[in-house]
Design a protein around this motif. Structure first.
Motif, short mmCIF file in Angstrom:
data_model
loop_
_atom_site.label_atom_id
_atom_site.label_comp_id
_atom_site.label_asym_id
_atom_site.label_seq_id
_atom_site.Cartn_x
_atom_site.Cartn_y
_atom_site.Cartn_z
N ALA A 13 0.77 -1.36 -0.16
CA ALA A 13 -0.11 -0.14 -0.14
C ALA A 13 0.72 1.34 0.09
CB ALA A 13 -0.90 -0.12 1.32
N LEU A 14 1.94 1.24 0.73
CA LEU A 14 2.78 2.46 0.72
C LEU A 14 3.47 2.54 -0.53
CD1 LEU A 14 4.61 2.59 4.16
CD2 LEU A 14 3.02 4.00 3.51
N ALA A 15 4.01 1.49 -1.10
CA ALA A 15 4.64 1.57 -2.57
C ALA A 15 3.90 1.95 -3.54
CB ALA A 15 5.31 0.01 -2.68
N TRP A 16 2.63 1.91 -3.50
CA TRP A 16 1.75 2.29 -4.45
C TRP A 16 0.93 3.55 -4.09
CZ3 TRP A 16 3.30 -2.93 -5.24
CH2 TRP A 16 3.50 -3.20 -6.45
N LEU A 17 0.52 3.69 -3.02
CA LEU A 17 -0.20 5.05 -2.70
C LEU A 17 0.33 6.19 -2.07
CD1 LEU A 17 -3.36 3.00 -1.30
CD2 LEU A 17 -2.80 3.52 -3.42
N ALA A 18 1.54 5.85 -1.52
CA ALA A 18 2.32 6.87 -0.94
C ALA A 18 2.89 8.19 -1.63
CB ALA A 18 3.28 6.63 0.13
N PRO A 19 3.55 7.50 -3.08
CA PRO A 19 4.04 8.50 -3.80
C PRO A 19 3.22 9.98 -4.29
CG PRO A 19 4.78 6.55 -4.53
CD PRO A 19 3.81 6.28 -3.56
N PRO A 20 2.05 9.73 -4.43
CA PRO A 20 1.23 11.15 -5.08
C PRO A 20 0.90 11.96 -3.79
CG PRO A 20 0.06 9.16 -4.99
CD PRO A 20 1.18 8.47 -5.07
N VAL A 21 0.88 11.35 -2.54
CA VAL A 21 0.65 11.90 -1.30
C VAL A 21 1.94 12.59 -0.89
CG1 VAL A 21 -0.08 11.85 1.01
CG2 VAL A 21 -1.14 10.46 -0.49
N ARG A 23 4.41 13.53 -2.85
CA ARG A 23 4.65 14.69 -3.90
C ARG A 23 3.93 15.75 -3.67
NH1 ARG A 23 8.98 15.95 -6.97
NH2 ARG A 23 8.62 16.92 -8.79
N ARG A 24 2.80 15.70 -3.21
CA ARG A 24 2.04 16.75 -2.83
C ARG A 24 2.33 17.51 -1.69
NH1 ARG A 24 -4.71 16.99 -2.39
NH2 ARG A 24 -5.02 19.06 -2.16
N ARG A 27 6.33 19.12 -2.60
CA ARG A 27 6.71 19.57 -3.84
C ARG A 27 7.12 21.07 -3.74
NH1 ARG A 27 1.95 18.69 -7.96
NH2 ARG A 27 0.95 20.00 -6.27
N GLY A 28 6.56 21.79 -3.08
CA GLY A 28 7.04 23.31 -2.90
C GLY A 28 8.21 23.45 -2.06
N GLY A 29 8.71 22.25 -1.33
CA GLY A 29 10.26 22.69 -0.86
C GLY A 29 9.95 23.57 0.40
N ILE A 30 8.95 23.64 0.97
CA ILE A 30 8.57 24.47 2.07
C ILE A 30 9.76 24.16 3.18
CG2 ILE A 30 7.18 25.16 3.90
CD1 ILE A 30 4.79 24.68 1.91
N SER A 31 9.73 22.99 3.49
CA SER A 31 10.62 22.14 4.66
C SER A 31 11.44 21.08 3.69
CB SER A 31 10.16 21.68 5.61
OG SER A 31 9.32 22.76 6.50
N ALA A 37 13.21 13.41 4.66
CA ALA A 37 12.99 12.61 5.80
C ALA A 37 11.69 11.89 5.54
CB ALA A 37 12.85 13.25 7.12
N ALA A 38 10.67 12.48 5.14
CA ALA A 38 9.45 11.88 4.75
C ALA A 38 9.53 10.72 3.70
CB ALA A 38 8.30 12.86 4.43
N TRP A 39 10.20 11.01 2.41
CA TRP A 39 10.55 10.35 1.41
C TRP A 39 11.31 8.91 1.98
CZ3 TRP A 39 8.26 9.68 -3.16
CH2 TRP A 39 7.79 10.72 -3.58
#
Length: 306
Positions: A13-21, A23-24, A27-31, A37-39
């Motif tokens: 589930a993580l391997a398939w569902l986590a990437p779009p979450v 990325r969102r 993506r902006g590079g706020i932190s 660390a999250a990736w």
């Protein structure tokens, strides 16, 4: 055995569902450091979940072979109220062999990929030091080339390669900023992080998490290096230096060039910094996401032994 099944499903589930979450969220590079660390936590969670599942499955089937019992799967968590027997002794042996064989093949392919990537970067660093002109900076060499570029590669020792065209096109402050950016990559061991992610992507290319993590983390690490360089020499020299070098990639894929990845997004980020309150809210959100993801296996363990 039920725990092993749930861990496999959780990792998938993580391997398939986590990437779009992810990325969102990043993506902006706020932190950017928290985004990295999250990736990395997600990648580690998938690998550890599957590894533990293999260990649990091998352990359960091994006991069944020794004492002649039948491995059962508790189906209560799947909506049933019975224990279903799995494969007998021969099936258990096949399960153990399949799990160990798959794990060994993946580990060997991953190891070979990492050795290949490491060898290429070391050879490039050595070649750059042989053909380049040394400078006062301990890692920097100047290589004659018509295209302005600056990048770093790991080796023994590491090398920051600056082309002669870049030296001519950048003023003193801009060159100092670009070198500070490359120093940040080396000090943060960014190459090693990307090397592991690149090896995972080439070993398991069909899994979306591993296929996307390398590019996403590469962009975030560039932002991390930007932040460190900006604190050291100032935002304006770094910004103008990056734009002057924009678009010129290093000759090896493993090299980290100052102005080859998401340059304009990074420039916009440097020009319009995020407010402190927004950064802290974003960090709290990422910490919550990481904590929830890492706590899920423990919750699965509790459910499977309730």
């Amino acid at each position: 055995m039920t725990t092993a099944v749930w861990l496999v499903l959780y990792g998938a589930a993580l391997a398939w569902l986590a990437p779009p979450v992810l990325r969102r969220l990043t993506r902006g590079g706020i932190s950017p450091s928290m985004g990295v660390a999250a990736w990395l936590a997600t990648v580690a969670a998938v690998l550890v979940a599957w590894l533990v599942a293999v260990v649990l499955a091998v352990n359960a089937t091994s006991y069944s072979i020794v004492d002649g019992s039948v491995v059962t799967l508790c189906l209560e968590l799947f909506g049933f109220s019975d224990h279903t027997p799995l494969a007998g002794r021969l099936g258990s042996i096949a399960l153990i062999g399949g799990g160990l064989l798959t794990s060994t093949v993946v580990a060997l392919r991953l190891g070979r990929s990492m050795i290949k990537l490491r060898t290429r970067t070391h050879e490039h660093a050595e070649a750059a030091r042989m053909v380049g002109r040394p400078t006062d900076h301990p890692h920097v060499v100047v290589v004659e080339a018509d295209l302005p570029a600056a990048y770093c590669v790991i080796g023994r020792p590491h090398a920051i390669v600056v082309t002669s065209a870049a030296v001519r096109s950048l003023n003193r402050a801009q060159l100092k900023a670009v070198l500070a950016h490359e120093d940040a990559h080396l000090a943060g061991h960014h190459h090693h992080i990307l090397m592991v992610l690149r090896a995972l992507a080439s070993t398991l290319p069909r899994l979306p998490l591993f296929a996307r993590a390398h590019q996403a983390v590469a962009e975030l690490l560039e932002m991390c290096a930007d932040d460190k360089a900006a604190r050291r020499v100032g935002t304006l020299p770094l910004l103008t230096g990056l734009l002057a070098l924009a678009g010129h990639r290093p000759p090896v894929a493993e090299g980290m060039a100052a102005a080859a990845t998401a340059v304009f997004a990074r420039a916009e980020r440097l020009v319009t910094p995020t407010r402190r309150q927004v950064r802290w809210r974003h960090r709290a959100l990422l910490v919550t996401a990481i904590a929830t993801m890492l706590a899920a296996p423990a919750f699965i363990q509790v459910l499977c032994h309730h």
